[in-house]
Design a protein around this motif. Structure first.
Motif, PDB file in Angstrom:
ATOM      1  N   LEU A  85       0.820  -1.211   0.000  1.00  0.00           N
ATOM      2  CA  LEU A  85       0.000   0.000   0.000  1.00  0.00           C
ATOM      3  C   LEU A  85       0.855   1.262   0.000  1.00  0.00           C
ATOM      4  N   ASN A  86       1.877   1.252   0.852  1.00  0.00           N
ATOM      5  CA  ASN A  86       2.674   2.457   1.063  1.00  0.00           C
ATOM      6  C   ASN A  86       3.622   2.741  -0.084  1.00  0.00           C
ATOM      7  N   ILE A 112      -3.513  11.717   3.894  1.00  0.00           N
ATOM      8  CA  ILE A 112      -4.509  10.680   3.649  1.00  0.00           C
ATOM      9  C   ILE A 112      -3.839   9.323   3.499  1.00  0.00           C
ATOM     10  N   LYS A 113      -2.701   9.291   2.816  1.00  0.00           N
ATOM     11  CA  LYS A 113      -1.996   8.020   2.643  1.00  0.00           C
ATOM     12  C   LYS A 113      -1.573   7.436   3.985  1.00  0.00           C
ATOM     13  N   THR A 114      -1.002   8.282   4.841  1.00  0.00           N
ATOM     14  CA  THR A 114      -0.561   7.793   6.148  1.00  0.00           C
ATOM     15  C   THR A 114      -1.743   7.327   6.989  1.00  0.00           C
ATOM     16  N   SER A 115      -2.853   8.071   6.937  1.00  0.00           N
ATOM     17  CA  SER A 115      -4.035   7.671   7.702  1.00  0.00           C
ATOM     18  C   SER A 115      -4.592   6.351   7.199  1.00  0.00           C
ATOM     19  N   ALA A 116      -4.625   6.165   5.881  1.00  0.00           N
ATOM     20  CA  ALA A 116      -5.136   4.923   5.318  1.00  0.00           C
ATOM     21  C   ALA A 116      -4.278   3.732   5.726  1.00  0.00           C
ATOM     22  N   VAL A 117      -2.967   3.894   5.654  1.00  0.00           N
ATOM     23  CA  VAL A 117      -2.063   2.806   6.039  1.00  0.00           C
ATOM     24  C   VAL A 117      -2.202   2.484   7.519  1.00  0.00           C
ATOM     25  N   THR A 118      -2.320   3.514   8.357  1.00  0.00           N
ATOM     26  CA  THR A 118      -2.456   3.284   9.800  1.00  0.00           C
ATOM     27  C   THR A 118      -3.766   2.572  10.125  1.00  0.00           C
ATOM     28  N   PHE A 160       0.837   1.016  -4.335  1.00  0.00           N
ATOM     29  CA  PHE A 160      -0.491   1.447  -4.771  1.00  0.00           C
ATOM     30  C   PHE A 160      -0.762   2.924  -4.470  1.00  0.00           C
ATOM     31  N   LEU A 161      -0.602   3.337  -3.204  1.00  0.00           N
ATOM     32  CA  LEU A 161      -0.947   4.712  -2.836  1.00  0.00           C
ATOM     33  C   LEU A 161      -0.122   5.769  -3.565  1.00  0.00           C
ATOM     34  N   PRO A 162       1.185   5.545  -3.850  1.00  0.00           N
ATOM     35  CA  PRO A 162       1.904   6.562  -4.629  1.00  0.00           C
ATOM     36  C   PRO A 162       1.331   6.790  -6.024  1.00  0.00           C
ATOM     37  N   LYS A 163       0.563   5.833  -6.550  1.00  0.00           N
ATOM     38  CA  LYS A 163      -0.012   6.000  -7.881  1.00  0.00           C
ATOM     39  C   LYS A 163      -1.367   6.704  -7.851  1.00  0.00           C
TER      40      LYS A 163
END
Length: 827
Positions: free
Chosen positions: A595-596, A609-615, A599-602
């Motif tokens: 994810l980190n 938002i990326k950090t919150s989603a991963v957490t 996927f999320l970088p794309k």
């Protein structure tokens, strides 16, 4: 699904005659092989003799026998169930129980088919009764005799079908319970066998079947060999000789020319039909494995049919022929995977990281390992088929386990010796991953454990470890190959440089970023499905009885809501729970990394938002892993009421703040009033949010120190978010001038200083306000906007330097405070 292929015999002509025989194939792979054999036979013999074409036409025109009546089927199913119960009560060995388990599953399937046949009949009768309507009430006009007679007939037929449906459902339920009982007996038998010490392989008792053979075993083995000899001579009788020769010739032609032909065809297709990239390597490896299996199994099928098509072949020989084909399938799969991974003919297309010298040194080991599998599988089947004595079974199992252990020990030793030689020559060997190193280490440890078990005397344990070693390595090798194939295929399909990617891009009007996201999602989905199939295969698969189709059926059953009941998984020790916990944590870590980093970088999400989603994903994943570990440990979730009660008491006293902060953390991650990277101010603390944990949030101040704020404070208190919704920063400077100030000049100087600074935005323009008029002077306030609140402090400092320089150059001075006011300020 049970498939029945009727092999209609050829007419007796030119010395070739094959009798009618119906083969009931519960294995879809066997059905495919039977069908492949028929197609090849018809095509080949059509060019040799026209009589075969006539025979094929007659075979096609043969009518299928009608289904027996429902009552007859119910009687047959009930007899099968009663016989199965009797056999279960007297069966002790694992192989016998395994066969009975397959019989129980087939009985369940037959009951399902019967229930499916009864359902439309019941619906049809109910429809006819609905057309007649309800019976007339008492006192009303009576219905006609014809209608009354028809109603009685329909009700009688419906009652009969209802009884048959209930009987079929009862048979299915009893068969399911029996399958569960068989699974329990298999686990109990396995534990007792593993715990049994039968003597070391160095002792005289182990070699007693060779030194002093058992008379009963010798008699049974001679009878079996005699049946094989009779089958051999029967196949070469005058009326069967031509057919036997044709089958063997066909097997020889396929084995001699099939591998080279399909290898060249696959290489041509990879070069001409596939785009350049890693897909060629993974497809070549997969195709190599596939055609190796198909050719080998087809050859084995031709050989067995050459000697088992006669009408008077014993069931023992037929069973051995079917087991031979199954063993050839797994042996060919091992050999095909070895050829695909080593790829000695095309080293540049090799999929795993293996040095050319190491691959060349291991060239003979895949067929050797396949031969070992074929040998110990045949020995084990013969022992169970002729019901050999305990000493003979122990000897066969010990020899098989010894061959497997020696092979599994020699392979890594030889590879390591070649790598050391490369290092001594100054060459650098291949660099494999940590996971590959762990697998190599696990194989060596298992091989050593097998050898130690044989030396100590735990032959059954050595056999069990041998089977598991082969099966686990086989599943993991297939998983590695299929994952590479699916990932490379997804990237090739959605690549913007390939024809498929260009077509998708033009038809859907999407950009390259969305293509990359689609490729990542497709590869991740395929990985999850393949890992699910691998887990099912590892937990439920047994060497020699599991096929790809059966794995797919079990996966569908698992995903369709039937749960783990069909898998008969009842873990009973702590080791399984520890393994589940470690695997779950590894999978969760790999998913977080995917994810980190992939996927999320794309996506177009910001970093917060990326950090919150991963957490949030990590927190949910940890909860699921813990629950799954408890389930594997044997603790049922519906029996955790005492834990919930204990937690409720603890929450009422010491855990209240922790739970409050935990819930607040979930709210922060979902509602997102603040996110990672925001500049906030709370309770006199101002800084950037660096991390939102489960209990508290880390805020980094301007001096690089960190303040830990409980999550509940961010929910319950007033929080100033300076960067929410991409807020801009405001730079305001208030200056006091004397009363005789030239207002227009001061205003122009202040505006000029703001406009010259590169950080001040042009829109809206800077402005000067007359803030205050007092006896001490005139207060002017100048304001401008900067792109970010984080730029306010540095911009304000630079503007003050610039304004003071301009005021001095223009001869404009600032107001001087009176002595009284200065003293008041000092006090």
């Amino acid at each position: 699904m049970a498939l029945t292929f009727g092999l209609t015999g050829f007419m007796k002509k030119n010395g070739l005659f094959v009798s009618r025989r119906n083969y009931s194939l519960r294995n879809p792979l066997q059905a495919y092989l039977r069908l492949t054999y028929l197609l090849l036979t018809f095509i080949f013999t059509a060019t040799v003799n026209t009589a075969f074409a006539t025979t094929a036409d007659s075979a096609e025109n043969t009518e299928q026998p009608a289904k027996p009546a429902v009552s007859v089927q119910l009687i047959s199913l009930q007899k099968q169930l009663d016989k199965l119960k009797q056999n279960v009560s007297v069966s002790k060995s694992d192989n016998q129980l395994n066969g009975l388990n397959e019989t129980a599953l087939a009985l369940i399937h037959d009951a399902d088919i019967l229930l499916a046949d009864l359902k439309p009949k019941l619906e049809e009768l109910q429809t006819q009764l609905d057309v007649l309507g309800p019976p007339p009430a008492a006192g009303s006009l009576a219905e006609t005799p014809i209608v009354a007679q028809q109603r009685r007939v329909l009700n009688t037929r419906k009652a009969q079908l209802d009884g048959q449906n209930e009987q079929a459902q009862a048979i299915k339920t009893n068969a399911e319970n029996l399958a569960t009982q068989i699974a329990t007996l298999r686990r109990t038998a396995l534990k007792s066998q593993i715990a049994l010490n039968s003597g070391s392989i160095l002792g005289a008792n182990f070699w007693m079947p060779i030194i002093d053979p058992n008379a009963d075993d010798d008699h049974k083995l001679k009878d079996f060999i005699q049946e094989l000899d009779d089958t051999w001579h029967a196949a070469w009788e005058p009326e069967w000789r031509l057919g036997t020769s044709m089958y063997l010739l066909l097997a020889l032609l396929i084995s001699v020319f099939g591998f080279k032909l399909l290898d060249n065809l696959t290489a041509w297709f990879c070069t001409k039909g596939l785009p350049p990239g890693p897909l060629r390597r993974s497809f070549m490896a997969s195709a190599t494995t596939l055609y190796t299996v198909l050719i080998t199994v087809t050859v084995a099928q031709c050989i067995t049919l050459a000697f088992t098509r006669m009408p008077d072949i014993s069931l023992l020989v037929l069973g051995f022929a079917q087991a031979f084909v199954q063993l050839m399938f797994f042996s060919a799969l091992v050999a095909g995977l070895g050829r695909a991974f080593l790829s000695n003919q095309r080293p540049s297309w090799r999929l795993p990281a293996i040095a050319d010298e190491v691959a060349a040194s291991l060239k003979l080991f895949p067929p050797l390992l396949a031969s070992c599998i074929m040998i110990f599988g045949t020995i084990d089947y013969i022992n169970n088929m002729i019901d050999i004595s305990v000493s003979g079974a122990i000897f066969g199992n010990g020899i098989s386990a010894l061959l497997m252990a020696l092979t599994a020990t020699i392979i890594p030793l030889r590879a390591n010796r070649i790598r050391r030689n490369l290092i001594a020559k100054g060459e650098r060997p291949e660099a494999y991953s940590t996971l590959a190193g762990l697998l190599h280490f696990a194989i060596r440890v298992t091989a050593i454990a097998i050898l130690l078990s044989l030396l100590v005397g735990y032959i059954a344990l050595a056999k069990f470890l041998s089977y598991k070693l082969v099966w686990i390595c086989l599943v993991l090798a297939c998983l590695y190959l299929l994952i590479h194939l699916c990932v490379d295929l997804a990237e090739s399909i959605f690549s913007p440089t390939n024809r498929a990617g260009k077509a998708i891009k033009q038809s859907l009007n999407i950009d390259d970023r969305h293509l990359a996201q689609a490729a990542t999602l497709l590869s991740a989905t395929s990985k999850v499905l393949l890992i699910l199939l691998a887990i099912i295969a590892l937990l439920n698969g047994t060497f020699g009885s599991t096929t790809p189709i059966s794995l797919l059926q079990k996966a569908v059953e698992l995903l369709s809501g039937e749960g783990l009941e069909k898998l008969n998984i009842v873990p009973a020790n702590l080791v399984n729970a520890v393994i589940c916990l470690l695997v779950g944590l590894y999978v969760l870590k790999a998913a977080r990394s995917w994810l980190n980093n992939e996927f999320l970088p794309k996506t177009q999400m910001d970093s917060g938002i990326k950090t919150s989603a991963v957490t949030l994903f990590s927190n949910i994943g940890y909860v699921l892993v813990i629950l799954l570990t408890l389930s594997v440990l044997g603790i049922q979730w519906n029996k955790l009421a005492w834990i919930v009660s204990a937690l409720s008491v603890g929450i009422g006293f010491g855990l209240q703040e922790i739970v409050k902060n935990f819930i607040s953390g979930i709210i922060l991650l979902t509602e997102r009033p603040v996110k990672v990277g925001d500049l906030i101010s709370i309770s006199g603390v101002e800084g950037d949010i660096r991390r939102i944990n489960v209990r508290a949030t880390e805020i980094q101040l301007s001096d690089r120190s960190t303040v830990i704020v409980p999550n509940s404070q961010l929910i319950s208190q007033n929080v100033r978010n300076a960067t929410m919704a991409n807020a801009q920063g405001v730079v305001t400077i208030a200056l006091t001038f004397p009363l005789d100030l030239d207002i227009e000049l001061a205003q122009a100087l202040l505006i000029e200083a703001y406009q010259e600074h590169e950080s001040i935005l042009d829109t809206p323009e800077p402005s000067v306000k007359f803030s205050q008029l007092s006896p001490d002077g005139i207060v002017l306030s100048v304001t401008g906007l900067v792109p970010s609140p984080r730029m306010v402090s540095n911009t304000k400092s630079e503007l003050l330097f610039s304004i003071l320089k301009k005021l001095r150059a223009a001869g404009v001075s600032l107001a001087v405070a009176t002595p009284a006011k200065t003293m008041a300020v000092a006090n």
